[in-house]
Design an enzyme around this catalytic site. Structure first.
Site, PDB file in Angstrom:
ATOM      1  N   LYS A 168       0.319  -1.254  -0.130  1.00  0.00           N
ATOM      2  CA  LYS A 168       0.044  -0.299   0.007  1.00  0.00           C
ATOM      3  C   LYS A 168       0.785   1.368  -0.012  1.00  0.00           C
ATOM      4  CE  LYS A 168      -2.118  -1.234   3.468  1.00  0.00           C
ATOM      5  NZ  LYS A 168      -1.248  -2.701   4.377  1.00  0.00           N
ATOM      6  N   ARG A 204      -9.872   0.674   8.261  1.00  0.00           N
ATOM      7  CA  ARG A 204      -9.782  -0.771   8.514  1.00  0.00           C
ATOM      8  C   ARG A 204     -10.289  -1.936   8.804  1.00  0.00           C
ATOM      9  NH1 ARG A 204      -3.795  -0.291   8.558  1.00  0.00           N
ATOM     10  NH2 ARG A 204      -2.483  -1.349   8.898  1.00  0.00           N
ATOM     11  N   ARG A 235      11.800  -4.987   5.285  1.00  0.00           N
ATOM     12  CA  ARG A 235      11.477  -3.853   5.320  1.00  0.00           C
ATOM     13  C   ARG A 235      12.658  -2.682   6.337  1.00  0.00           C
ATOM     14  NH1 ARG A 235       5.109  -1.656   5.964  1.00  0.00           N
ATOM     15  NH2 ARG A 235       5.841  -2.210   6.924  1.00  0.00           N
ATOM     16  N   ARG A 288      11.168  -1.034  11.011  1.00  0.00           N
ATOM     17  CA  ARG A 288      10.100  -0.914  11.803  1.00  0.00           C
ATOM     18  C   ARG A 288       9.875  -1.500  13.041  1.00  0.00           C
ATOM     19  NH1 ARG A 288       4.831   0.509   8.076  1.00  0.00           N
ATOM     20  NH2 ARG A 288       4.006  -1.261   9.644  1.00  0.00           N
ATOM     21  N   ARG A 321      -0.102  -8.886  12.843  1.00  0.00           N
ATOM     22  CA  ARG A 321      -1.021  -7.712  12.082  1.00  0.00           C
ATOM     23  C   ARG A 321      -1.881  -8.825  10.854  1.00  0.00           C
ATOM     24  NH1 ARG A 321       4.264  -4.650  11.241  1.00  0.00           N
ATOM     25  NH2 ARG A 321       3.536  -4.008   9.251  1.00  0.00           N
TER      26      ARG A 321
HETATM   27  P1  AP5 Z   1       4.629  -1.466   2.142  1.00  0.00           P
HETATM   28  O1  AP5 Z   1       5.214  -1.013   0.704  1.00  0.00           O
HETATM   29  O2  AP5 Z   1       5.298  -0.982   3.357  1.00  0.00           O
HETATM   30  O3  AP5 Z   1       3.552  -2.085   2.748  1.00  0.00           O
HETATM   31  P2  AP5 Z   1       2.470  -1.929   3.413  1.00  0.00           P
HETATM   32  O4  AP5 Z   1       1.354  -2.869   2.583  1.00  0.00           O
HETATM   33  O5  AP5 Z   1       2.259  -0.574   3.097  1.00  0.00           O
HETATM   34  O6  AP5 Z   1       2.422  -2.730   4.927  1.00  0.00           O
HETATM   35  P3  AP5 Z   1       2.084  -1.970   6.043  1.00  0.00           P
HETATM   36  O7  AP5 Z   1       3.438  -2.787   7.036  1.00  0.00           O
HETATM   37  O8  AP5 Z   1       3.068  -0.859   6.024  1.00  0.00           O
HETATM   38  O9  AP5 Z   1       0.465  -2.274   6.649  1.00  0.00           O
HETATM   39  P4  AP5 Z   1       0.507  -2.264   7.640  1.00  0.00           P
HETATM   40  O10 AP5 Z   1      -1.011  -1.870   7.527  1.00  0.00           O
HETATM   41  O11 AP5 Z   1       0.705  -3.046   9.056  1.00  0.00           O
HETATM   42  O12 AP5 Z   1       1.020  -1.073   8.441  1.00  0.00           O
HETATM   43  P5  AP5 Z   1       0.291   0.434   8.974  1.00  0.00           P
HETATM   44  O13 AP5 Z   1       1.353   1.295   8.949  1.00  0.00           O
HETATM   45  O14 AP5 Z   1      -0.812   1.165   7.839  1.00  0.00           O
HETATM   46  O15 AP5 Z   1       6.090  -2.710   1.992  1.00  0.00           O
HETATM   47  C1  AP5 Z   1       6.730  -3.832   2.422  1.00  0.00           C
HETATM   48  C2  AP5 Z   1       7.732  -4.214   1.982  1.00  0.00           C
HETATM   49  O16 AP5 Z   1       7.588  -4.145   0.757  1.00  0.00           O
HETATM   50  C3  AP5 Z   1       8.653  -2.333   2.071  1.00  0.00           C
HETATM   51  O17 AP5 Z   1      10.116  -2.991   1.839  1.00  0.00           O
HETATM   52  C4  AP5 Z   1       8.857  -3.100   0.652  1.00  0.00           C
HETATM   53  O18 AP5 Z   1       9.433  -2.272  -0.529  1.00  0.00           O
HETATM   54  C5  AP5 Z   1       8.303  -3.882  -0.505  1.00  0.00           C
HETATM   55  N1  AP5 Z   1       7.475  -4.473  -1.660  1.00  0.00           N
HETATM   56  C6  AP5 Z   1       6.506  -3.424  -1.877  1.00  0.00           C
HETATM   57  N2  AP5 Z   1       5.913  -3.801  -2.636  1.00  0.00           N
HETATM   58  C7  AP5 Z   1       6.801  -4.974  -3.821  1.00  0.00           C
HETATM   59  C8  AP5 Z   1       6.671  -5.802  -4.403  1.00  0.00           C
HETATM   60  N3  AP5 Z   1       6.464  -5.954  -5.095  1.00  0.00           N
HETATM   61  N4  AP5 Z   1       7.662  -6.749  -4.638  1.00  0.00           N
HETATM   62  C9  AP5 Z   1       8.802  -6.600  -3.874  1.00  0.00           C
HETATM   63  N5  AP5 Z   1       8.709  -6.143  -2.791  1.00  0.00           N
HETATM   64  C10 AP5 Z   1       7.730  -5.001  -2.492  1.00  0.00           C
HETATM   65  O19 AP5 Z   1      -0.406   0.737  10.587  1.00  0.00           O
HETATM   66  C11 AP5 Z   1       0.834   0.295  11.418  1.00  0.00           C
HETATM   67  C12 AP5 Z   1      -0.643   0.098  12.917  1.00  0.00           C
HETATM   68  O20 AP5 Z   1      -0.561   1.304  13.020  1.00  0.00           O
HETATM   69  C13 AP5 Z   1      -1.171  -1.046  12.745  1.00  0.00           C
HETATM   70  O21 AP5 Z   1      -0.830  -2.452  13.576  1.00  0.00           O
HETATM   71  C14 AP5 Z   1      -2.318  -0.499  13.227  1.00  0.00           C
HETATM   72  O22 AP5 Z   1      -1.519  -0.653  14.937  1.00  0.00           O
HETATM   73  C15 AP5 Z   1      -2.211   1.150  13.519  1.00  0.00           C
HETATM   74  N6  AP5 Z   1      -2.945   1.715  11.957  1.00  0.00           N
HETATM   75  C16 AP5 Z   1      -2.885   2.309  11.210  1.00  0.00           C
HETATM   76  N7  AP5 Z   1      -4.430   2.405  10.367  1.00  0.00           N
HETATM   77  C17 AP5 Z   1      -4.594   2.458  11.343  1.00  0.00           C
HETATM   78  C18 AP5 Z   1      -5.840   2.277  11.701  1.00  0.00           C
HETATM   79  N8  AP5 Z   1      -7.370   2.506  10.027  1.00  0.00           N
HETATM   80  N9  AP5 Z   1      -7.332   1.588  12.493  1.00  0.00           N
HETATM   81  C19 AP5 Z   1      -6.160   1.201  13.333  1.00  0.00           C
HETATM   82  N10 AP5 Z   1      -5.298   1.496  13.636  1.00  0.00           N
HETATM   83  C20 AP5 Z   1      -4.362   1.237  12.483  1.00  0.00           C
END
Ligand code: AP5
Length: 208
Positions: free
Chosen positions: A8, A82, A121, A154, A165
């Site tokens: 994402k 979410r 990552r 992270r 997660r």
């Molecule tokens: P990346 O693009 O970083 O993946 P992502 O889908 O953004 O994954 P996240 O881990 O950031 O999602 P998340 O939902 O757990 O975290 P968030 O910050 O939203 O890619 C991942 C890795 O893969 C990178 O190294 C990238 O280079 C690599 N990659 C990507 N595409 C690739 C490809 N095609 N091929 C090879 N490699 C690739 O949330 C964190 C925390 O915040 C949550 O756990 C929760 O506690 C809180 N939170 C956030 N939003 C909410 C909400 N709406 N409600 C409640 N709690 C929330």
């Protein structure tokens, strides 16, 4: 939307580089709150490190704050909503400000790929660029290091939190897919393959 590690944030970064549109990521906003040492940051730190969702009220407030005064600008929500409750609150809020969603994009990736992506990552401490020790090119990784940056992992990218997660995603976020499907807003792309392959698929689908 998509599971943790589905890409994402990576795809959002590429869209923001190319289009005049603002990325609003609740994960980024919450991590900034933690780094600043604010009351909000202190409140959410433990919950996030354990891989659980923070409360719906907290993230709705963040979104309302970011969208207030956005005017005519386009925006892309990354990691919000979410769960179904958040999706309903978002729909009501966007209707109120007369900016309904154009579509909701699901990046679909099998879970066995997610764990490798998440454990590899890293973020460049200088540019904030998302990289990966398994998948990024050596030149991209070197570019960060040779400019004096560090490759930062992270806090929630440890095995225990990653597994939690993914479990939370399956239990709380996946049911939201039907919410958007029945609203006629759901677009799904295959998130496997290189970052550039996925980006091409994404753009093609959005143009259609
Ligand atoms: P990346 O693009 O970083 O993946 P992502 O889908 O953004 O994954 P996240 O881990 O950031 O999602 P998340 O939902 O757990 O975290 P968030 O910050 O939203 O890619 C991942 C890795 O893969 C990178 O190294 C990238 O280079 C690599 N990659 C990507 N595409 C690739 C490809 N095609 N091929 C090879 N490699 C690739 O949330 C964190 C925390 O915040 C949550 O756990 C929760 O506690 C809180 N939170 C956030 N939003 C909410 C909400 N709406 N409600 C409640 N709690 C929330």
């Amino acid at each position: 939307m998509g599971a943790p590690g589905s890409g994402k944030g990576t795809q959002a970064e590429k869209l923001m580089d190319e289009y005049d549109c603002r990325q609003i990521s609740t994960g980024v906003l919450l991590r900034q709150a933690i780094e600043s040492g604010s009351d909000l940051g202190n409140k959410v730190q433990k919950i996030m490190s354990e891989g659980l969702l923070v409360s719906d009220e907290i993230v709705l407030d963040l979104i309302k704050n970011e969208l207030s005064g956005i005017g005519e600008s386009s925006f892309l929500l990354d990691g919000y909503p979410r769960n179904i409750n958040q999706a309903q609150s978002l729909r009501d809020f966007l209707e109120n400000i007369d900016k309904p969603l154009d579509f909701s994009i699901l990046i679909d990736v099998p879970s066995e790929i997610l764990i490798k992506r998440l454990s590899g990552r890293r973020t460049c401490s200088l540019t904030g660029k998302t990289l990966n020790v398994y998948f990024s090119s050596q030149s991209d990784l070197d570019e960060c290091l040779s400019s004096g940056g560090e490759l930062v992992q992270r806090e929630d990218d440890n095995e225990e939190s990653i597994i939690k997660r993914i479990e939370v995603y399956e239990q709380q976020t996946e049911p939201m897919i039907d919410f958007y499907r029945s609203a006629g807003l759901l677009l799904t792309i295959d998130g496997q393959g290189s970052v550039d392959d996925v980006y091409l698929r994404l753009k093609k689908l959005m143009e259609l």
